[in-house]
Design a protein around this motif. Structure first.
Motif, PDB file in Angstrom:
ATOM      1  N   ASP A 320       0.843  -1.398   0.020  1.00 28.03           N
ATOM      2  CA  ASP A 320      -0.146  -0.062   0.098  1.00 28.03           C
ATOM      3  C   ASP A 320       0.839   1.038  -0.075  1.00 28.03           C
ATOM      4  O   ASP A 320       1.787   1.366   0.719  1.00 28.03           O
ATOM      5  N   LEU A 321       0.465   2.269  -0.799  1.00 24.55           N
ATOM      6  CA  LEU A 321       1.045   3.302  -0.966  1.00 24.55           C
ATOM      7  C   LEU A 321       0.167   4.606  -0.613  1.00 24.55           C
ATOM      8  O   LEU A 321      -0.906   4.618  -0.790  1.00 24.55           O
ATOM      9  N   PRO A 322       0.768   5.633  -0.120  1.00 23.67           N
ATOM     10  CA  PRO A 322       0.034   6.948   0.135  1.00 23.67           C
ATOM     11  C   PRO A 322      -0.633   7.518  -1.205  1.00 23.67           C
ATOM     12  O   PRO A 322       0.071   7.326  -2.242  1.00 23.67           O
ATOM     13  N   GLU A 323      -1.646   8.160  -1.364  1.00 24.31           N
ATOM     14  CA  GLU A 323      -2.114   8.874  -2.499  1.00 24.31           C
ATOM     15  C   GLU A 323      -1.131   9.901  -3.098  1.00 24.31           C
ATOM     16  O   GLU A 323      -0.442  10.731  -2.040  1.00 24.31           O
ATOM     17  N   LEU A 324      -0.971  10.100  -4.139  1.00 29.74           N
ATOM     18  CA  LEU A 324      -0.134  11.138  -4.691  1.00 29.74           C
ATOM     19  C   LEU A 324      -1.146  12.205  -5.380  1.00 29.74           C
ATOM     20  O   LEU A 324      -1.658  11.992  -6.488  1.00 29.74           O
ATOM     21  N   PRO A 325      -1.483  13.273  -4.721  1.00 35.46           N
ATOM     22  CA  PRO A 325      -2.199  14.099  -5.022  1.00 35.46           C
ATOM     23  C   PRO A 325      -2.076  14.807  -6.532  1.00 35.46           C
ATOM     24  O   PRO A 325      -2.932  15.391  -7.197  1.00 35.46           O
ATOM     25  N   TRP A 326      -0.832  14.939  -7.064  1.00 31.34           N
ATOM     26  CA  TRP A 326      -0.173  15.586  -8.109  1.00 31.34           C
ATOM     27  C   TRP A 326      -0.474  14.479  -9.225  1.00 31.34           C
ATOM     28  O   TRP A 326      -0.297  14.738 -10.565  1.00 31.34           O
ATOM     29  N   LEU A 327      -0.707  13.241  -9.153  1.00 31.67           N
ATOM     30  CA  LEU A 327      -0.741  12.296 -10.079  1.00 31.67           C
ATOM     31  C   LEU A 327      -1.990  12.292 -11.231  1.00 31.67           C
ATOM     32  O   LEU A 327      -2.968  11.447 -10.993  1.00 31.67           O
ATOM     33  N   GLU A 328      -1.929  13.269 -12.035  1.00 25.60           N
ATOM     34  CA  GLU A 328      -3.021  13.447 -13.060  1.00 25.60           C
ATOM     35  C   GLU A 328      -2.558  12.693 -14.294  1.00 25.60           C
ATOM     36  O   GLU A 328      -1.504  12.165 -14.382  1.00 25.60           O
ATOM     37  N   PRO A 329      -3.441  12.497 -15.446  1.00 24.51           N
ATOM     38  CA  PRO A 329      -3.403  11.801 -16.572  1.00 24.51           C
ATOM     39  C   PRO A 329      -1.921  12.034 -17.303  1.00 24.51           C
ATOM     40  O   PRO A 329      -1.103  10.973 -17.605  1.00 24.51           O
ATOM     41  N   PRO A 330      -1.420  13.358 -17.345  1.00 22.42           N
ATOM     42  CA  PRO A 330      -0.129  13.218 -17.981  1.00 22.42           C
ATOM     43  C   PRO A 330       1.049  12.716 -17.161  1.00 22.42           C
ATOM     44  O   PRO A 330       2.124  12.037 -17.733  1.00 22.42           O
ATOM     45  N   ASP A 331       0.950  12.861 -15.892  1.00 24.93           N
ATOM     46  CA  ASP A 331       2.107  12.308 -15.068  1.00 24.93           C
ATOM     47  C   ASP A 331       1.803  10.792 -14.898  1.00 24.93           C
ATOM     48  O   ASP A 331       2.859   9.893 -15.051  1.00 24.93           O
ATOM     49  N   ALA A 332       0.784  10.075 -15.008  1.00 22.20           N
ATOM     50  CA  ALA A 332       0.282   8.738 -14.971  1.00 22.20           C
ATOM     51  C   ALA A 332       1.038   8.186 -16.319  1.00 22.20           C
ATOM     52  O   ALA A 332       1.646   7.001 -16.257  1.00 22.20           O
ATOM     53  N   LEU A 333       0.870   8.731 -17.402  1.00 25.90           N
ATOM     54  CA  LEU A 333       1.632   8.302 -18.534  1.00 25.90           C
ATOM     55  C   LEU A 333       3.087   8.395 -18.495  1.00 25.90           C
ATOM     56  O   LEU A 333       3.450   7.334 -18.920  1.00 25.90           O
ATOM     57  N   HIS A 334       3.852   9.260 -17.970  1.00 24.45           N
ATOM     58  CA  HIS A 334       5.242   9.321 -17.693  1.00 24.45           C
ATOM     59  C   HIS A 334       5.493   8.000 -16.770  1.00 24.45           C
ATOM     60  O   HIS A 334       6.580   7.288 -17.119  1.00 24.45           O
ATOM     61  N   VAL A 335       4.886   7.757 -15.567  1.00 22.06           N
ATOM     62  CA  VAL A 335       5.053   6.568 -14.873  1.00 22.06           C
ATOM     63  C   VAL A 335       4.996   5.309 -15.770  1.00 22.06           C
ATOM     64  O   VAL A 335       5.807   4.417 -15.530  1.00 22.06           O
ATOM     65  N   LEU A 336       3.968   5.276 -16.436  1.00 18.68           N
ATOM     66  CA  LEU A 336       3.615   4.102 -17.104  1.00 18.68           C
ATOM     67  C   LEU A 336       4.760   3.847 -18.096  1.00 18.68           C
ATOM     68  O   LEU A 336       5.222   2.647 -18.209  1.00 18.68           O
ATOM     69  N   ARG A 337       5.323   4.807 -18.785  1.00 17.80           N
ATOM     70  CA  ARG A 337       6.332   4.599 -19.676  1.00 17.80           C
ATOM     71  C   ARG A 337       7.677   4.379 -19.196  1.00 17.80           C
ATOM     72  O   ARG A 337       8.528   3.411 -19.776  1.00 17.80           O
ATOM     73  N   LEU A 338       7.785   4.963 -17.923  1.00 22.60           N
ATOM     74  CA  LEU A 338       9.224   4.387 -17.146  1.00 22.60           C
ATOM     75  C   LEU A 338       9.182   2.859 -17.038  1.00 22.60           C
ATOM     76  O   LEU A 338      10.100   2.214 -17.074  1.00 22.60           O
ATOM     77  N   VAL A 339       8.118   2.390 -16.426  1.00 19.02           N
ATOM     78  CA  VAL A 339       7.944   1.071 -16.046  1.00 19.02           C
ATOM     79  C   VAL A 339       8.054   0.189 -17.274  1.00 19.02           C
ATOM     80  O   VAL A 339       8.616  -0.790 -17.377  1.00 19.02           O
ATOM     81  N   GLN A 340       7.254   0.532 -18.184  1.00 20.84           N
ATOM     82  CA  GLN A 340       7.232  -0.112 -19.404  1.00 20.84           C
ATOM     83  C   GLN A 340       8.713  -0.460 -20.124  1.00 20.84           C
ATOM     84  O   GLN A 340       9.201  -1.169 -20.648  1.00 20.84           O
ATOM     85  N   GLU A 341       9.407   1.010 -20.440  1.00 25.05           N
ATOM     86  CA  GLU A 341      10.777   0.829 -20.943  1.00 25.05           C
ATOM     87  C   GLU A 341      11.635  -0.096 -19.936  1.00 25.05           C
ATOM     88  O   GLU A 341      12.326  -0.979 -20.494  1.00 25.05           O
ATOM     89  N   ALA A 342      11.446   0.009 -18.467  1.00 23.72           N
ATOM     90  CA  ALA A 342      12.333  -0.847 -17.638  1.00 23.72           C
ATOM     91  C   ALA A 342      12.092  -2.367 -18.039  1.00 23.72           C
ATOM     92  O   ALA A 342      13.056  -3.127 -18.246  1.00 23.72           O
ATOM     93  N   LEU A 343      10.792  -2.681 -18.041  1.00 24.46           N
ATOM     94  CA  LEU A 343      10.431  -4.064 -18.396  1.00 24.46           C
ATOM     95  C   LEU A 343      10.911  -4.420 -19.676  1.00 24.46           C
ATOM     96  O   LEU A 343      11.345  -5.666 -19.839  1.00 24.46           O
ATOM     97  N   ALA A 344      10.731  -3.507 -20.754  1.00 24.73           N
ATOM     98  CA  ALA A 344      11.092  -3.812 -22.198  1.00 24.73           C
ATOM     99  C   ALA A 344      12.733  -4.109 -22.112  1.00 24.73           C
ATOM    100  O   ALA A 344      13.134  -4.994 -23.050  1.00 24.73           O
ATOM    101  N   ASN A 345      13.422  -3.230 -21.681  1.00 22.87           N
ATOM    102  CA  ASN A 345      14.807  -3.329 -21.720  1.00 22.87           C
ATOM    103  C   ASN A 345      15.189  -4.869 -20.965  1.00 22.87           C
ATOM    104  O   ASN A 345      16.070  -5.506 -21.340  1.00 22.87           O
ATOM    105  N   VAL A 346      14.476  -5.181 -19.889  1.00 22.54           N
ATOM    106  CA  VAL A 346      14.886  -6.658 -19.188  1.00 22.54           C
ATOM    107  C   VAL A 346      14.486  -7.783 -20.162  1.00 22.54           C
ATOM    108  O   VAL A 346      15.256  -8.654 -20.464  1.00 22.54           O
TER     109      VAL A 346
END
Length: 423
Positions: A320-346
């Motif tokens: 469980d993690l605390p809520e991130l008040p700033w996490l809007e759709p543009p920020d969510a896309l950056h997080v998703l891309r970071l995780v996706q690229e990391a897994l793609a590199n693996v």
């Protein structure tokens, strides 16, 4: 000093540039207050009329008593009827021009009825004169403290003032008339000041209500404009994301296919990458309620089968993690891309069979760890590629930090640190 006509009367108004519509609303409120108490007021004045007949009736001739009672009670009935008609109308604003002149006339008649008391005394005994004048003074003081308009107040007090003062002047001592005139004038001025203060309060209340309504309308308009701007910005962001990500990949793949120098496996991989990128954009628009765990769950849902097909075991260690008040759709896309690229590199470079996705929370940060058991690399000898530089830029945009820990033969651990509150 401006003057505003109302029905058959003329009212002085404040010289402060208040709109006539606002003054009309204030007068309507004052009349409404009067109508809220007219039954008790007429009952009280009827009882006073009978008490006066009982106390001073012996000082009047019989025919004068009958005439005075007839006029008084007839006027009370007429005033009751007018008040009831105004009260029963659907709109008091529309009823006032029709009935207000009659109400003011009945108030004037009431003033004449009570102001004529000293003239009816026969013989003019000084002691009785004094009691009647004090009684009228007390009655006027009650009137000036009752809810009404300034015009209604003047119509009620002026006949009593003139008739009682003239009776004292002609039928008693002149000095008593002067004293009475001064005192009743002060009482009238006091009443006018009281009514002016009440009306000012009503006007300020209407002004505050109008201002609040105007601010509410402006706020709603601003919210609508902000919503439209947000939609426009979101539309532009989607266009840029699809152009820079999905569009460029499709264009490069199309060019390679046209030149016949791209094998089928590469075409499939490019199309799969386009589909993954499109899904990322769609997932970033889902309502996450600032919940990073829910956002990461979409990654597991989208990429889990692909990792399994590639022979990678995914260790899901999410807390469980605390809520991130700033996490809007543009920020969510950056997080998703970071995780996706990391897994793609693996998948592409690590030659691993196990990958672990874990989260941790500290006082002011949350951490996302992506750790594999692959071949790793030497950070001192291998330069950072374009992909890793893009990941660093994305992390900086999010207000966080992207760390790499790797060594030959012991795998790689990528850590994304994100702030709980972003200033």
């Amino acid at each position: 000093m401006k003057r505003a006509s109302w029905g058959c009367c003329v009212i002085d108004s404040d010289p402060v540039g208040i709109p006539e519509s606002l003054r009309q609303r204030t007068r309507t409120d004052a009349v409404a207050l009067f109508l809220a108490h007219w039954r008790m007021s007429l009952l009280a004045v009827s009882l006073l009329t009978m008490a006066v007949l009982y106390v001073w009736g012996e000082y009047w001739p019989r025919h004068l008593q009958l005439a005075w009672c007839t006029v008084a009670f007839g006027n009370y009935i007429a005033q009751s009827f007018v008040s009831w008609k105004m009260e029963s109308e659907e709109s008091l604003v529309k009823a006032m021009p029709r009935y207000m002149p009659w109400l003011l006339f009945s108030i004037i008649v009431s003033g004449v009825v009570w102001g004529s008391l000293p003239w009816l005394l026969s013989p003019p005994i000084p002691t009785v004169f004094a009691y009647v004048s004090l009684f009228n003074l007390m009655l006027v003081f009650c009137v000036v403290n009752s809810p009404c308009t300034q015009t209604m107040l003047i119509c009620a007090v002026l006949p009593v003032m003139l008739l009682n003062t003239s009776a004292l002047a002609f039928r008693s001592e002149l000095i008593y008339a002067g004293y009475f005139l001064v005192v009743i004038s002060l009482v009238l001025l006091y009443g006018l000041r009281v009514q002016a203060a009440i009306h000012t309060t009503m006007t300020e209340r209407h002004l505050a209500r109008d201002l609040n309504d105007a601010l509410t309308r402006q706020q709603q308009q601003l919210v609508a404009v902000e919503r439209e701007n947000a939609l426009l910005l979101e539309r532009q962001r989607l266009m840029y994301d699809m152009h820079d990500g999905l569009g460029s990949t499709l264009l490069a793949t199309l060019c390679a296919i046209e030149r016949d120098n791209l094998p089928q496996s590469a075409v499939i991989e490019a199309l799969r990458s386009c589909v993954d990128d499109l899904r990322l954009v769609i997932d970033s628009l889902e309502p996450m309620e600032h919940d990073l765990v829910t956002l990461l769950a979409t990654v597991r849902y989208r990429l889990g089968p692909r990792l399994k097909d590639a022979g990678l075991t995914l260790d899901w260690d999410i807390h469980d993690l605390p809520e991130l008040p700033w996490l809007e759709p543009p920020d969510a896309l950056h997080v998703l891309r970071l995780v996706q690229e990391a897994l793609a590199n693996v998948l592409k470079h690590a030659r691993a069979d196990h990958v672990r996705l874990a989260t941790r929370a500290s006082e002011d940060h949350v951490e996302i760890h992506i750790e594999d058991n692959g071949c790793g690399f030497d950070l001192n000898t291998v330069p950072l590629g374009r992909g890793l530089r893009n990941q660093n830029r994305r992390a900086e945009y999010l207000g966080g930090e992207f760390k790499i820990d790797s060594a030959l033969g012991r795998g790689t651990c990528l850590t994304l640190l994100l702030p709980v509150l972003r200033y």
